[in-house]
Design a protein around this motif. Sequence first.
Motif, mmCIF file in Angstrom:
data_model
loop_
_atom_site.group_PDB
_atom_site.id
_atom_site.type_symbol
_atom_site.label_atom_id
_atom_site.label_comp_id
_atom_site.label_asym_id
_atom_site.label_seq_id
_atom_site.Cartn_x
_atom_site.Cartn_y
_atom_site.Cartn_z
ATOM 1 N N PHE A 49 0.832 -1.210 0.000
ATOM 2 C CA PHE A 49 0.000 0.000 0.000
ATOM 3 C C PHE A 49 0.865 1.258 0.000
ATOM 4 O O PHE A 49 0.571 2.232 -0.688
ATOM 5 C CB PHE A 49 -0.952 0.005 1.202
ATOM 6 N N TYR A 50 1.943 1.232 0.789
ATOM 7 C CA TYR A 50 2.821 2.392 0.877
ATOM 8 C C TYR A 50 3.449 2.719 -0.482
ATOM 9 O O TYR A 50 3.478 3.877 -0.902
ATOM 10 C CB TYR A 50 3.916 2.150 1.924
ATOM 11 N N PHE A 51 3.969 1.698 -1.154
ATOM 12 C CA PHE A 51 4.648 1.921 -2.435
ATOM 13 C C PHE A 51 3.694 1.922 -3.632
ATOM 14 O O PHE A 51 4.132 2.128 -4.759
ATOM 15 C CB PHE A 51 5.731 0.857 -2.648
ATOM 16 N N GLU A 52 2.423 1.657 -3.365
ATOM 17 C CA GLU A 52 1.409 1.637 -4.425
ATOM 18 C C GLU A 52 1.830 0.708 -5.571
ATOM 19 O O GLU A 52 1.932 1.109 -6.732
ATOM 20 C CB GLU A 52 1.118 3.056 -4.939
ATOM 21 N N ILE A 53 2.076 -0.542 -5.216
ATOM 22 C CA ILE A 53 2.507 -1.508 -6.220
ATOM 23 C C ILE A 53 1.374 -1.769 -7.227
ATOM 24 O O ILE A 53 0.203 -1.504 -6.944
ATOM 25 C CB ILE A 53 3.007 -2.822 -5.571
ATOM 26 N N ALA A 116 11.876 -9.332 -3.637
ATOM 27 C CA ALA A 116 13.024 -8.544 -4.099
ATOM 28 C C ALA A 116 12.750 -7.941 -5.478
ATOM 29 O O ALA A 116 13.046 -6.767 -5.718
ATOM 30 C CB ALA A 116 14.278 -9.414 -4.136
ATOM 31 N N ILE A 117 12.179 -8.738 -6.365
ATOM 32 C CA ILE A 117 11.875 -8.234 -7.712
ATOM 33 C C ILE A 117 10.847 -7.107 -7.655
ATOM 34 O O ILE A 117 10.965 -6.109 -8.365
ATOM 35 C CB ILE A 117 11.385 -9.393 -8.619
ATOM 36 N N ILE A 118 9.866 -7.249 -6.791
ATOM 37 C CA ILE A 118 8.836 -6.214 -6.682
ATOM 38 C C ILE A 118 9.386 -4.950 -6.023
ATOM 39 O O ILE A 118 9.213 -3.837 -6.527
ATOM 40 C CB ILE A 118 7.615 -6.724 -5.891
ATOM 41 N N TYR A 122 11.348 0.067 -6.117
ATOM 42 C CA TYR A 122 10.708 1.083 -5.281
ATOM 43 C C TYR A 122 11.665 1.605 -4.211
ATOM 44 O O TYR A 122 11.711 2.812 -3.936
ATOM 45 C CB TYR A 122 9.452 0.508 -4.600
ATOM 46 N N VAL A 123 12.426 0.705 -3.602
ATOM 47 C CA VAL A 123 13.345 1.094 -2.534
ATOM 48 C C VAL A 123 14.509 1.902 -3.099
ATOM 49 O O VAL A 123 14.965 2.867 -2.467
ATOM 50 C CB VAL A 123 13.833 -0.163 -1.763
#
Length: 127
Positions: A49-53, A116-118, A122-123
Amino acid sequence: MGFQKDTTLFTGRLKSMVFAIKGAYKLVTTEHSVMVQFSIGIIITVAGFYFEITQTEWLLQTLAIGLVLSIEGLNTAVEKIADFIHPEFHERIGFIKDIAAGAVFFAAMTAIAIGAIIYFPYVTTLV
């Protein structure tokens, strides 16, 4: 009077669902490894939710969380049955339990790779 199977469509499925929910609750509240994995699943969900994947990332993440928790549940069942059948240490029982734990390892490594791939892209944008 012995066990009588409920053959009706609706009530039979409803009873099965109640047993499944009870089992999931017992698994999450009594098994420490499941508690840890369930907590990681919640943290990763919050991160989503934070990174809006994306929708696809949500699908993969949900599948990975479900895979790990499901395989861990099967591993726990194998261990409980093995301990019930042969409470003392036995080399062949240990072999069976190791194989079940290995299945959890494969599921966990797959989930880590998916995470890790997702999340790596973002990180890295945060840095």
